[in-house]
Design a protein around this motif. Structure first.
Motif, mmCIF file in Angstrom:
data_model
loop_
_atom_site.group_PDB
_atom_site.id
_atom_site.type_symbol
_atom_site.label_atom_id
_atom_site.label_comp_id
_atom_site.label_asym_id
_atom_site.label_seq_id
_atom_site.Cartn_x
_atom_site.Cartn_y
_atom_site.Cartn_z
ATOM 1 N N SER A 26 0.828 -1.209 0.000
ATOM 2 C CA SER A 26 0.000 0.000 0.000
ATOM 3 C C SER A 26 0.859 1.254 0.000
ATOM 4 O O SER A 26 0.612 2.206 -0.755
ATOM 5 C CB SER A 26 -0.917 -0.016 1.218
ATOM 6 O OG SER A 26 -1.731 1.131 1.254
ATOM 7 N N ALA A 27 1.896 1.265 0.847
ATOM 8 C CA ALA A 27 2.783 2.424 0.915
ATOM 9 C C ALA A 27 3.529 2.626 -0.398
ATOM 10 O O ALA A 27 3.662 3.754 -0.886
ATOM 11 C CB ALA A 27 3.761 2.258 2.066
ATOM 12 N N SER A 28 4.032 1.545 -0.984
ATOM 13 C CA SER A 28 4.800 1.650 -2.227
ATOM 14 C C SER A 28 3.975 2.276 -3.338
ATOM 15 O O SER A 28 4.430 3.177 -4.057
ATOM 16 C CB SER A 28 5.280 0.258 -2.663
ATOM 17 O OG SER A 28 6.133 -0.305 -1.711
ATOM 18 N N PHE A 29 2.753 1.798 -3.485
ATOM 19 C CA PHE A 29 1.869 2.300 -4.533
ATOM 20 C C PHE A 29 1.578 3.784 -4.337
ATOM 21 O O PHE A 29 1.654 4.585 -5.280
ATOM 22 C CB PHE A 29 0.576 1.489 -4.518
ATOM 23 C CG PHE A 29 -0.397 1.877 -5.596
ATOM 24 C CD1 PHE A 29 -0.185 1.505 -6.907
ATOM 25 C CD2 PHE A 29 -1.530 2.620 -5.300
ATOM 26 C CE1 PHE A 29 -1.082 1.865 -7.903
ATOM 27 C CE2 PHE A 29 -2.431 2.982 -6.275
ATOM 28 C CZ PHE A 29 -2.210 2.606 -7.585
ATOM 29 N N SER A 30 1.283 4.176 -3.102
ATOM 30 C CA SER A 30 0.926 5.569 -2.844
ATOM 31 C C SER A 30 2.143 6.488 -2.944
ATOM 32 O O SER A 30 2.014 7.644 -3.348
ATOM 33 C CB SER A 30 0.274 5.710 -1.470
ATOM 34 O OG SER A 30 1.121 5.240 -0.451
ATOM 35 N N TYR A 31 3.333 5.989 -2.579
ATOM 36 C CA TYR A 31 4.547 6.802 -2.729
ATOM 37 C C TYR A 31 4.748 7.199 -4.189
ATOM 38 O O TYR A 31 5.054 8.354 -4.506
ATOM 39 C CB TYR A 31 5.780 6.025 -2.263
ATOM 40 C CG TYR A 31 5.935 5.884 -0.777
ATOM 41 C CD1 TYR A 31 5.176 6.635 0.122
ATOM 42 C CD2 TYR A 31 6.860 4.976 -0.245
ATOM 43 C CE1 TYR A 31 5.330 6.491 1.490
ATOM 44 C CE2 TYR A 31 7.014 4.839 1.129
ATOM 45 C CZ TYR A 31 6.252 5.594 1.988
ATOM 46 O OH TYR A 31 6.407 5.453 3.337
ATOM 47 N N VAL A 32 4.596 6.238 -5.072
ATOM 48 C CA VAL A 32 4.837 6.501 -6.493
ATOM 49 C C VAL A 32 3.768 7.422 -7.066
ATOM 50 O O VAL A 32 4.069 8.333 -7.848
ATOM 51 C CB VAL A 32 4.921 5.177 -7.276
ATOM 52 C CG1 VAL A 32 5.035 5.452 -8.776
ATOM 53 C CG2 VAL A 32 6.125 4.371 -6.809
ATOM 54 N N CYS A 33 2.514 7.220 -6.661
ATOM 55 C CA CYS A 33 1.444 8.119 -7.119
ATOM 56 C C CYS A 33 1.723 9.552 -6.672
ATOM 57 O O CYS A 33 1.570 10.503 -7.450
ATOM 58 C CB CYS A 33 0.101 7.666 -6.576
ATOM 59 S SG CYS A 33 -0.548 6.157 -7.326
ATOM 60 N N GLY A 34 2.134 9.730 -5.427
ATOM 61 C CA GLY A 34 2.447 11.069 -4.923
ATOM 62 C C GLY A 34 3.636 11.683 -5.629
ATOM 63 O O GLY A 34 3.648 12.891 -5.919
ATOM 64 N N ALA A 35 4.646 10.861 -5.919
ATOM 65 C CA ALA A 35 5.841 11.375 -6.601
ATOM 66 C C ALA A 35 5.515 11.868 -8.008
ATOM 67 O O ALA A 35 6.107 12.838 -8.494
ATOM 68 C CB ALA A 35 6.918 10.296 -6.660
ATOM 69 N N ARG B 250 9.429 15.097 -2.455
ATOM 70 C CA ARG B 250 10.375 15.872 -3.250
ATOM 71 C C ARG B 250 11.596 15.025 -3.603
ATOM 72 O O ARG B 250 12.125 15.103 -4.722
ATOM 73 C CB ARG B 250 10.793 17.137 -2.494
ATOM 74 C CG ARG B 250 11.599 18.109 -3.359
ATOM 75 C CD ARG B 250 11.817 19.430 -2.652
ATOM 76 N NE ARG B 250 10.563 20.128 -2.421
ATOM 77 C CZ ARG B 250 9.945 20.863 -3.341
ATOM 78 N NH1 ARG B 250 10.472 20.984 -4.553
ATOM 79 N NH2 ARG B 250 8.811 21.468 -3.059
ATOM 80 N N ALA B 251 12.048 14.209 -2.674
ATOM 81 C CA ALA B 251 13.202 13.342 -2.928
ATOM 82 C C ALA B 251 12.905 12.364 -4.059
ATOM 83 O O ALA B 251 13.728 12.177 -4.975
ATOM 84 C CB ALA B 251 13.573 12.589 -1.656
ATOM 85 N N LEU B 252 11.741 11.708 -4.025
ATOM 86 C CA LEU B 252 11.383 10.755 -5.075
ATOM 87 C C LEU B 252 11.273 11.427 -6.441
ATOM 88 O O LEU B 252 11.643 10.852 -7.465
ATOM 89 C CB LEU B 252 10.053 10.084 -4.728
ATOM 90 C CG LEU B 252 10.039 9.122 -3.544
ATOM 91 C CD1 LEU B 252 8.613 8.663 -3.266
ATOM 92 C CD2 LEU B 252 10.948 7.932 -3.771
ATOM 93 N N ALA B 253 10.769 12.659 -6.465
ATOM 94 C CA ALA B 253 10.541 13.357 -7.729
ATOM 95 C C ALA B 253 11.842 13.843 -8.354
ATOM 96 O O ALA B 253 12.037 13.711 -9.561
ATOM 97 C CB ALA B 253 9.585 14.529 -7.518
ATOM 98 N N ILE B 254 12.748 14.418 -7.556
ATOM 99 C CA ILE B 254 13.948 15.019 -8.147
ATOM 100 C C ILE B 254 15.112 14.047 -8.242
ATOM 101 O O ILE B 254 16.006 14.220 -9.073
ATOM 102 C CB ILE B 254 14.393 16.281 -7.376
ATOM 103 C CG1 ILE B 254 14.928 15.931 -5.990
ATOM 104 C CG2 ILE B 254 13.257 17.290 -7.296
ATOM 105 C CD1 ILE B 254 15.508 17.127 -5.253
ATOM 106 N N GLY B 255 15.134 13.024 -7.416
ATOM 107 C CA GLY B 255 16.249 12.089 -7.434
ATOM 108 C C GLY B 255 15.972 10.810 -8.192
ATOM 109 O O GLY B 255 16.879 10.008 -8.409
#
Length: 311
Positions: free
Chosen positions: A179-188, A249-254
Motif C-alpha cells: 500500500s505504501a509503495s503504490f501511494s509513494y509513487v502516485c504522490g511522486a 520531493r526526494a522521489l521526484a527530483i532524485g
C-alpha cells in the motif's frame, strides 16, 4: 552535451538522496511510535482505527492551515485521481494495516518486514516510469524478500507450537508495504506539478471529510497513557505530514527507483529506536536478518536502474 548538462542530473540525484535520508529518518520512528500509541494486545491504548483516522485528521487540519497561508496551484483533471489513489494508500491503507499488525507483533519484528518497502517501491516505480532495472537489481529484490520471509517463519516458529508458520499479522504488514509503495509513487508523479508540500496537503485535505468524522467517532472512551498520546502526536505531525515534505520531493527530483532504496536505512533505524522507546530487545537473529536485508538493498541500489523500455 556540455559538462554542466552532465553534472546537473548528478547534483539533482545527490540532493534527492539526502532529502530521502531525512524523510527516512522521520519515518523510521513511525513503527515504535505507532506501537506506543496503540499499545499491545495485553495492554491496549488507542485503537488502531483512531490512530489511523486521528493522525490523518490532525495532519489534514494542519494542511488546511498551510494551504490557506501559502496557496499555490490546485489539482486539476486527472491529478485528482492520483491524489485519491495516494490517499487510499497513505491515509488509510498503510497506517491502518500497520496499526493492526503492531497490536500483535513488536516493532523490532515489524521493522524487518518493512525491509521489503524499498524494493517494493522500486518495483512499482519501475512499472510506473517504464524503467527496466538490471537483472541483478531484481536478484537482490528476490534475495531480500526471501530473507524477510525466512525471518517471519523463523520467529513465528520459535514461539508457536506445530512447526514453522507465519504469524497472521505478518500478512497485514506485507499488505501495508504494498500500500505504501503504490501511494509513494502516485504522490511522486504529482510532485513536479504541485510541489511536495502541496501534494501531501491536498491528499490530507481531500481525505478530511472522511478522517475527521471517523476520528471523532473512534475517539477513545477509556483512559489513555500520556506516552500513547505522545506517540499519536508524532505519527500525526511527522509521519503523516512533515516527513512527506522531504520524501515526495526526494522521489521526484532524485528518481523514484533509486531514491526508494534509501529506505534500506529504515528497518535498522526502527529497530534501534524501538529499544530505548519501548524497551524491546534487539536479539542477534533479528539484527543479523535486518543487516542482511539492508545489504541486499544496498547492493541492488548499485545496479543500473534507469534503462527505458522501448516505446
Amino acid at each position: 552535451m556540455t559538462a554542466a548538462t552532465l553534472q546537473a542530473p548528478v547534483g539533482q540525484t545527490s540532493r534527492g538522496l539526502w532529502l530521502g535520508v531525512l524523510g527516512v529518518a522521520i519515518f523510521a520512528l513511525t513503527l515504535p511510535m505507532t506501537r506506543l500509541a496503540t499499545g499491545g494486545a495485553d495492554a491496549p491504548q488507542l485503537s488502531p482505527a483512531f490512530v489511523t483516522f486521528g493522525r490523518a485528521a490532525l495532519a489534514g487540519l494542519l494542511s488546511l492551515a498551510w494551504l490557506g497561508c501559502f496557496g499555490g496551484p490546485r489539482p486539476r483533471g486527472r491529478q485528482w485521481g492520483l491524489l485519491l489513489l495516494t490517499a487510499a494508500g497513505n491515509v488509510l491503507g498503510f497506517p491502518l494495516l500497520l496499526a493492526l499488525g503492531l497490536r500483535h507483533v513488536d516493532a523490532v519484528h515489524a521493522s524487518v518486514i518493512m525491509g521489503l518497502l524499498p524494493l517494493s517501491t522500486a518495483a512499482v516505480a519501475a512499472l510506473a516510469y517504464r524503467q527496466r532495472p538490471a537483472w541483478g537489481f531484481w536478484a537482490c529484490a528476490a534475495l531480500g524478500s526471501g530473507l524477510v520471509v525466512a525471518y517471519a517463519l523463523l520467529k513465528a516458529g520459535s514461539s508457536l507450537q506445530g512447526g514453522l508458520r507465519f504469524h497472521w499479522a505478518d500478512g497485514l504488514l506485507v499488505l501495508a508495504v504494498l500500500s505504501a509503495s503504490f501511494s509513494y509513487v502516485c504522490g511522486a508523479r504529482l510532485t513536479p506539478a504541485l510541489g511536495a508540500e502541496r501534494v501531501i496537503c491536498w491528499v490530507l485535505l481531500a481525505s478530511l471529510p472522511v478522517t475527521l468524522p471517523a476520528a471523532v467517532w473512534t475517539w477513545p472512551q477509556q483512559a489513555v497513557a500520556p506516552a500513547a498520546w505522545a506517540g499519536f502526536v508524532y505519527v500525526g505531525l511527522f509521519s503523516m505530514w512533515i516527513g512527506f515534505f522531504a520524501w515526495y520531493r526526494a522521489l521526484a527530483i532524485g528518481g523514484a527507483v533509486r531514491v526508494s532504496q534509501v529506505q534500506l536505512l529504515q528497518p535498522f533505524l526502527s529497530m534501534l529506536f524501538a529499544v530505548p522507546l519501548l524497551g524491546e530487545r534487539l536479539d542477534a537473529t533479528t539484527l543479523a536478518f535486518g543487516l542482511a536485508v539492508v545489504a541486499t538493498v544496498f547492493i541492488g541500489r548499485r545496479m543500473p536502474a534507469d534503462t527505458r523500455r522501448p516505446a
